[in-house]
Write a protein that holds these residues in place. Structure first.
Motif, PDB file in Angstrom:
ATOM      1  N   HIS A  56       0.693  -1.200  -0.034  1.00 25.07           N
ATOM      2  CA  HIS A  56       0.056   0.142   0.116  1.00 25.07           C
ATOM      3  C   HIS A  56       0.843   1.083   0.047  1.00 25.07           C
ATOM      4  CE1 HIS A  56      -3.397   2.424   2.089  1.00 25.07           C
ATOM      5  NE2 HIS A  56      -3.290   2.839   0.791  1.00 25.07           N
ATOM      6  N   LEU A  57       0.941   1.978  -1.110  1.00 18.53           N
ATOM      7  CA  LEU A  57       1.818   3.270  -1.405  1.00 18.53           C
ATOM      8  C   LEU A  57       0.874   4.536  -0.980  1.00 18.53           C
ATOM      9  CD1 LEU A  57       3.873   2.061  -4.158  1.00 18.53           C
ATOM     10  CD2 LEU A  57       4.703   1.648  -1.672  1.00 18.53           C
ATOM     11  N   ARG A  58       1.676   5.785  -0.743  1.00 17.06           N
ATOM     12  CA  ARG A  58       1.103   7.048  -0.978  1.00 17.06           C
ATOM     13  C   ARG A  58       1.783   7.519  -2.060  1.00 17.06           C
ATOM     14  NH1 ARG A  58      -3.418   9.973   0.128  1.00 17.06           N
ATOM     15  NH2 ARG A  58      -2.887  12.268   0.628  1.00 17.06           N
ATOM     16  N   LEU A  59       1.194   7.994  -3.094  1.00 20.56           N
ATOM     17  CA  LEU A  59       1.793   8.436  -4.206  1.00 20.56           C
ATOM     18  C   LEU A  59       1.549   9.924  -4.611  1.00 20.56           C
ATOM     19  CD1 LEU A  59       3.453   7.763  -6.668  1.00 20.56           C
ATOM     20  CD2 LEU A  59       1.289   7.204  -7.868  1.00 20.56           C
ATOM     21  N   LEU A  60       2.764  10.731  -4.839  1.00 21.93           N
ATOM     22  CA  LEU A  60       2.556  12.146  -5.251  1.00 21.93           C
ATOM     23  C   LEU A  60       3.055  12.220  -6.503  1.00 21.93           C
ATOM     24  CD1 LEU A  60       2.749  15.178  -4.760  1.00 21.93           C
ATOM     25  CD2 LEU A  60       4.761  14.906  -3.739  1.00 21.93           C
ATOM     26  N   THR A  61       2.246  12.813  -7.238  1.00 20.47           N
ATOM     27  CA  THR A  61       2.540  13.177  -8.683  1.00 20.47           C
ATOM     28  C   THR A  61       2.703  14.606  -8.937  1.00 20.47           C
ATOM     29  OG1 THR A  61       1.404  11.274  -9.341  1.00 20.47           O
ATOM     30  CG2 THR A  61       1.799  13.091 -11.267  1.00 20.47           C
ATOM     31  N   ALA A  62       3.879  15.114  -9.448  1.00 14.85           N
ATOM     32  CA  ALA A  62       4.070  16.591  -9.149  1.00 14.85           C
ATOM     33  C   ALA A  62       4.703  17.265 -10.655  1.00 14.85           C
ATOM     34  CB  ALA A  62       5.119  17.341  -8.132  1.00 14.85           C
ATOM     35  N   PRO A  63       4.549  18.162 -11.191  1.00 14.59           N
ATOM     36  CA  PRO A  63       5.278  18.402 -12.547  1.00 14.59           C
ATOM     37  C   PRO A  63       6.782  18.978 -12.092  1.00 14.59           C
ATOM     38  CG  PRO A  63       3.823  20.274 -11.566  1.00 14.59           C
ATOM     39  CD  PRO A  63       3.562  19.218 -10.718  1.00 14.59           C
ATOM     40  N   LEU A  64       7.642  18.135 -13.138  1.00 13.05           N
ATOM     41  CA  LEU A  64       8.970  18.540 -12.905  1.00 13.05           C
ATOM     42  C   LEU A  64       9.572  19.608 -13.736  1.00 13.05           C
ATOM     43  CD1 LEU A  64      11.775  17.370 -11.476  1.00 13.05           C
ATOM     44  CD2 LEU A  64      11.719  15.694 -13.306  1.00 13.05           C
ATOM     45  N   ARG A  65       9.182  19.409 -15.174  1.00 14.31           N
ATOM     46  CA  ARG A  65       9.542  20.523 -16.180  1.00 14.31           C
ATOM     47  C   ARG A  65       8.535  20.209 -17.274  1.00 14.31           C
ATOM     48  NH1 ARG A  65      15.615  19.191 -18.358  1.00 14.31           N
ATOM     49  NH2 ARG A  65      15.885  19.660 -16.149  1.00 14.31           N
ATOM     50  N   ASP A  66       8.614  20.989 -18.414  1.00 16.12           N
ATOM     51  CA  ASP A  66       7.752  20.903 -19.441  1.00 16.12           C
ATOM     52  C   ASP A  66       7.801  19.213 -20.002  1.00 16.12           C
ATOM     53  OD1 ASP A  66       6.988  23.408 -19.133  1.00 16.12           O
ATOM     54  OD2 ASP A  66       8.532  24.129 -20.751  1.00 16.12           O
ATOM     55  N   GLY A  67       6.656  18.851 -20.031  1.00 10.96           N
ATOM     56  CA  GLY A  67       6.344  17.449 -20.479  1.00 10.96           C
ATOM     57  C   GLY A  67       6.904  16.470 -19.730  1.00 10.96           C
ATOM     58  N   VAL A  68       7.216  16.526 -18.476  1.00 16.58           N
ATOM     59  CA  VAL A  68       7.632  15.507 -17.627  1.00 16.58           C
ATOM     60  C   VAL A  68       7.025  15.844 -16.047  1.00 16.58           C
ATOM     61  CG1 VAL A  68       9.592  14.396 -16.588  1.00 16.58           C
ATOM     62  CG2 VAL A  68       9.803  15.425 -18.788  1.00 16.58           C
ATOM     63  N   ALA A  69       6.717  14.548 -15.608  1.00 17.26           N
ATOM     64  CA  ALA A  69       6.057  14.682 -14.091  1.00 17.26           C
ATOM     65  C   ALA A  69       6.970  13.663 -13.280  1.00 17.26           C
ATOM     66  CB  ALA A  69       4.583  14.376 -14.283  1.00 17.26           C
ATOM     67  N   LEU A  70       6.884  14.085 -12.022  1.00 18.36           N
ATOM     68  CA  LEU A  70       7.670  13.312 -11.071  1.00 18.36           C
ATOM     69  C   LEU A  70       6.656  12.555 -10.255  1.00 18.36           C
ATOM     70  CD1 LEU A  70      10.203  12.340  -9.602  1.00 18.36           C
ATOM     71  CD2 LEU A  70      10.166  14.574  -8.102  1.00 18.36           C
ATOM     72  N   GLN A  71       6.864  11.253  -9.883  1.00 20.77           N
ATOM     73  CA  GLN A  71       6.044  10.242  -9.171  1.00 20.77           C
ATOM     74  C   GLN A  71       6.882   9.833  -8.172  1.00 20.77           C
ATOM     75  OE1 GLN A  71       4.063   7.429 -11.829  1.00 20.77           O
ATOM     76  NE2 GLN A  71       2.309   8.218 -11.392  1.00 20.77           N
ATOM     77  N   VAL A  72       6.590  10.224  -6.802  1.00 21.14           N
ATOM     78  CA  VAL A  72       7.042   9.667  -5.693  1.00 21.14           C
ATOM     79  C   VAL A  72       6.415   9.028  -4.691  1.00 21.14           C
ATOM     80  CG1 VAL A  72       8.676  10.472  -3.806  1.00 21.14           C
ATOM     81  CG2 VAL A  72       8.540  11.716  -5.707  1.00 21.14           C
ATOM     82  N   GLY A  73       6.671   7.903  -4.242  1.00 21.65           N
ATOM     83  CA  GLY A  73       5.831   6.849  -3.662  1.00 21.65           C
ATOM     84  C   GLY A  73       6.367   6.358  -2.431  1.00 21.65           C
ATOM     85  N   ILE A  74       5.816   6.290  -1.407  1.00 22.24           N
ATOM     86  CA  ILE A  74       6.235   5.630  -0.106  1.00 22.24           C
ATOM     87  C   ILE A  74       5.369   4.737   0.298  1.00 22.24           C
ATOM     88  CG2 ILE A  74       5.411   7.461   1.541  1.00 22.24           C
ATOM     89  CD1 ILE A  74       7.830   7.454   3.070  1.00 22.24           C
ATOM     90  N   ARG A  75       5.849   3.583   1.472  1.00 22.44           N
ATOM     91  CA  ARG A  75       5.392   2.448   1.711  1.00 22.44           C
ATOM     92  C   ARG A  75       4.344   3.288   2.864  1.00 22.44           C
ATOM     93  NH1 ARG A  75      10.131  -0.111   1.289  1.00 22.44           N
ATOM     94  NH2 ARG A  75      10.186  -1.356  -0.466  1.00 22.44           N
TER      95      ARG A  75
END
Length: 485
Positions: free
Chosen positions: A145-164
């Motif tokens: 079970h993860l908590r997921l953050l999706t945030a814009p990084l730069r044009d056309g790219v997003a960063l996904q960071v997840g933690i248990r």
């Protein structure tokens, strides 16, 4: 169209109502209170659980946002030739997390030592395309079970960071069990306390029920609720109920006692005229041996005795009627009722002169009963008036006044003139049942009025029957009404 009654089995709602009706009042109160407390405890426990979960998840979100900020700073370095996403510097796996870059076309890039692929949703592609900002969400990757953050990084790219969320879930599970246990304990304690309180609160109701059952079984109207135990200084509903119950028993006991006295007095009063009638009838049965003059005298006495007996029975019935139901009360002209009774009195007492002074007055009540009271006042005045004397009758907005010029009433008899079957020593030789003035008093009481009788100045007696809510008809100007003296 006639609707046919239902013949099938009762529905769930009907079965529940039938089951609730079988439960005692104490049980229903306890059940209702327990359910209410259960709802409150459940709501409070659930809100507390949500608040703790929000705090724990907020801490995880802050960690995710911090990691996203670190990656965003590192991503400012130049890209290798032909690379569409920046190279990762460092790893998030040491703290149980996962990283992933998502391009707007759906391409993903992860650290070389990360085998877990984070799910890419349509919302994540929108973040990569720049059409929406960062977003948080709970996802499952395999058994984790993860908590997921999706945030814009730069044009056309997003960063996904997840933690248990393993530790968070473990803590929430422990808190959930603790909250449920506390809620159940609180519910049980509330039920026990309510049981004790219900027993104390409903103790007066139980005593009232026992008293009512005892009175119904024994017919003992002398029994009363212990006012010290139930009423005391209480001004609540139960205290008023106990007081009203005792007052009702007092009124019922008085009514039964009055009924018994009426039956006993009526039996005593009926015995004399019945004995006289029986004697006269037995003498008339020997009519062949009686002279004509004696037979005529016996017939006259028999007819007079029958008239007296008829009047006595009528008076007893009138007294036994008690108060007429309020549904029979109507608006009527008091002066017209008195005028009609004066016509009857003049026929019945031809030797008495009746002087009338009747002001048009409207009243509300039962006309027949008021008329009967007027008849008794007129008969009482005429009976004690000497031949040719005048009886004055007046109607005013304050009631009816009847004045005669007879011998008056001895002072020792005045307090008893409205008692049933009471007859003074001077009145016992005259016809009557001793119920006439008692009926007048009963009519006044049933109409919320008052009656009094006393000796008039200059001789005779004066009686006044006052009825409430008397007023003049609109057709009579107030200026035409003289003062009441």
């Amino acid at each position: 169209m006639t609707r046919r009654p239902r013949t099938g089995p009762p529905g769930p709602a009907a079965r529940v109502r039938r089951l609730v009706r079988r439960i005692s009042l104490r049980g229903r109160l306890m059940l209702a209170a327990t359910l209410a407390v259960g709802v409150v405890v459940g709501a409070v426990t659930w809100l507390a659980f949500l608040a703790v979960r929000h705090e724990l998840v907020s801490d995880v979100d802050n960690r995710l946002r911090q990691e996203a900020t670190r990656i965003e700073r590192l991503s400012g370095r130049p890209l290798p030739p032909g690379a569409r996403v920046p190279a990762f510097v460092g790893a998030f796996g040491q703290s149980g997390g996962y990283l992933q870059l998502v391009a707007a076309d759906g391409e993903t890039l992860r650290p070389t030592d990360q085998t877990v692929r984070l799910p890419v949703s349509a919302g994540a592609l929108d973040v990569a395309a720049g059409s929406r900002g960062e977003s948080f969400g709970d996802v499952r990757v395999g058994a984790e079970h993860l908590r997921l953050l999706t945030a814009p990084l730069r044009d056309g790219v997003a960063l996904q960071v997840g933690i248990r969320l393993r530790d968070v879930d473990r803590e929430l599970s422990r808190l959930e069990v603790a909250f449920i246990g506390v809620g159940l304990v609180g519910l049980v304690v509330a039920a026990l306390l309510h049981r004790l309180m219900t027993r104390a609160v409903l103790a007066p109701v139980a005593e009232l029920t026992e008293a009512a059952e005892r009175i119904a079984a024994t017919r003992d109207l002398a029994h009363r609720i212990d006012s010290g135990r139930i009423e005391g200084d209480r001004a609540d509903e139960l205290g008023r109920l106990a007081g009203s119950f005792n007052a009702m028993l007092d009124a019922l006991a008085q009514a039964v006692s009055a009924q018994r006295h009426l039956v006993a007095d009526a039996s005593h009063e009926l015995r004399t005229p019945l004995t006289s009638l029986r004697t006269n009838v037995e003498l008339l049965a020997r009519g062949a041996r009686l002279p004509d003059a004696e037979r005529d005298a016996l017939l006259t006495r028999t007819v007079a005795g029958l008239e007296d007996l008829t009047g006595l029975v009528s008076d007893i019935v009138e007294v036994a009627r008690g108060e007429q139901p309020a549904a029979f009360a109507v608006e009527f002209r008091l002066d017209e009722v008195v005028a009609a009774e004066l016509l009857r009195a003049r026929r019945h007492w031809p030797g008495v002169r009746f002087d009338e002074d009747l002001t048009p007055v409207l009243a509300r009540g039962v006309p027949d009963r008021v008329g009967r009271a007027v008849v008794n006042l007129l008969d009482n005045a005429a009976k004690f008036s000497p031949p040719g004397a005048a009886v004055t009758v007046r109607v005013r907005p304050d009631g009816i006044t009847v004045r005669d010029h007879g011998p008056g009433i001895p002072a020792e008899d005045l307090p008893h003139v409205f008692d049933r079957f009471y007859r003074s020593a001077t009145a016992r030789r005259m016809p009557g049942s001793g119920l006439g003035l008692a009926i007048v008093g009963q009519v006044a009481e049933s109409h919320g009025g008052r009656v009094w009788l006393g000796n008039a100045v200059g001789g005779g007696t004066v009686a006044h029957l006052g009825l409430p809510a008397l007023y003049l008809p609109r057709s009579v100007p107030a200026a035409d009404i003289g003062p009441v003296s």
